[in-house]
Design an enzyme around this catalytic site. Structure first.
Site, PDB file in Angstrom:
ATOM      1  N   HIS A 122      10.327 -16.198 -14.724  1.00 19.26           N
ATOM      2  CA  HIS A 122      10.496 -14.684 -14.414  1.00 19.26           C
ATOM      3  C   HIS A 122       9.711 -14.047 -15.489  1.00 19.26           C
ATOM      4  O   HIS A 122       9.440 -14.372 -16.366  1.00 19.26           O
ATOM      5  CB  HIS A 122      12.048 -14.100 -14.429  1.00 19.26           C
ATOM      6  CG  HIS A 122      12.756 -14.402 -15.792  1.00 19.26           C
ATOM      7  ND1 HIS A 122      13.281 -15.630 -15.930  1.00 19.26           N
ATOM      8  CD2 HIS A 122      12.840 -13.676 -16.832  1.00 19.26           C
ATOM      9  CE1 HIS A 122      13.981 -15.386 -17.058  1.00 19.26           C
ATOM     10  NE2 HIS A 122      13.646 -14.549 -17.687  1.00 19.26           N
ATOM     11  N   PRO A 123       9.324 -12.721 -15.070  1.00 21.49           N
ATOM     12  CA  PRO A 123       8.617 -11.902 -16.337  1.00 21.49           C
ATOM     13  C   PRO A 123       9.471 -11.568 -17.350  1.00 21.49           C
ATOM     14  O   PRO A 123      10.638 -11.306 -17.044  1.00 21.49           O
ATOM     15  CB  PRO A 123       7.931 -10.707 -15.329  1.00 21.49           C
ATOM     16  CG  PRO A 123       7.857 -11.247 -13.974  1.00 21.49           C
ATOM     17  CD  PRO A 123       9.200 -12.051 -13.859  1.00 21.49           C
TER      18      PRO A 123
END
Length: 232
Positions: free
Chosen positions: A135-136
């Site tokens: 995930h960012p």
């Protein structure tokens, strides 16, 4: 807002001495200032997910979002389930992922890939059981209106840099519009991975409708437990 040792002990339902032991022996992420520790909620959730430690809903205190309670199966339906995703290492696997999942409008595959790689450079997103949750690091940089979760089964297990050295075969790829939603989704995934029936379905790489049914079952069980005041 960060948590202190007492706050972490409360949301993890353990003694403060256990928190200190986990800092020492299990690499629980903490910032020490003059002998006092502070914990970020995102880092705490990621650590708890990796170690299959239950997190109390109190970790979301002070975080609000006008969408109310979010369901993981909706996010998974939006993101999709993919099989035999190619890759010989972390970078090539993540590139294959961004080439297959539905991307937010206006976002290129290269941008999403760089955000995933930047997060991995800070520390592996691998958790126990051969699973990772790319995930960012800062979800608000993406033009995402609703949370999206893609489940990707890799064609071959790869080294994702897990502390245990375990190879990763399954990715839960998470894109969210806000930090509160990001934290809620991480907590939902953690709860899902603690469920034995879902873990068995995941290991068997069941068909999409079967996996979604298992997600709905877990969420319904949790909703009923909350209604009865017995969630654990």
């Amino acid at each position: 807002m960060q948590l202190d040792v007492r706050g972490v002990a409360a949301v993890l339902n353990v003694r403060e001495s256990t928190v200190y032991r986990w800092i020492r022996d299990r690499r629980m992420p903490a910032n020490g200032v003059e002998g006092r520790y502070r914990f970020g909620r995102e880092e705490l959730l990621e650590w708890a997910t990796a170690h299959k430690v239950h997190v109390s809903p109190e970790v979301f205190a002070g975080l609000t979002d006008d969408r109310g309670h979010l369901l993981l199966h909706d996010a998974l339906e939006a993101g999709g389930i993919f099989y035999d995703v190619a890759g010989t290492d972390k970078a090539t696997a993540l590139r294959s992922v961004v080439e297959r999942i539905p991307l937010p409008r206006g976002c290129s595959a290269d941008l999403i890939l760089q955000l995933f790689l930047a997060r991995e450079a800070m520390g592996s997103t691998a958790v126990e059981g051969g699973v990772a949750i790319p995930h960012p690091r800062h979800p608000v940089v993406l033009p995402v209106t609703e949370p999206m979760l893609s489940l990707c089964f890799l064609a071959s297990p790869i080294d994702f840099g897990a502390p245990s050295g375990e190879l990763v075969h399954t990715l839960f790829v998470l894109l969210t519009p806000t930090i509160p939603i990001h934290l809620q989704m991480l907590a939902h995934i953690a709860r899902l991975l603690r469920d034995e029936r879902f873990s068995q379905a995941l290991a068997a790489r069941k068909a999409p409708h079967e996996l979604l049914n298992e997600v709905r079952r877990v969420e319904t069980t949790c909703q009923n437990a909350r209604a009865n005041g017995s969630e654990h």
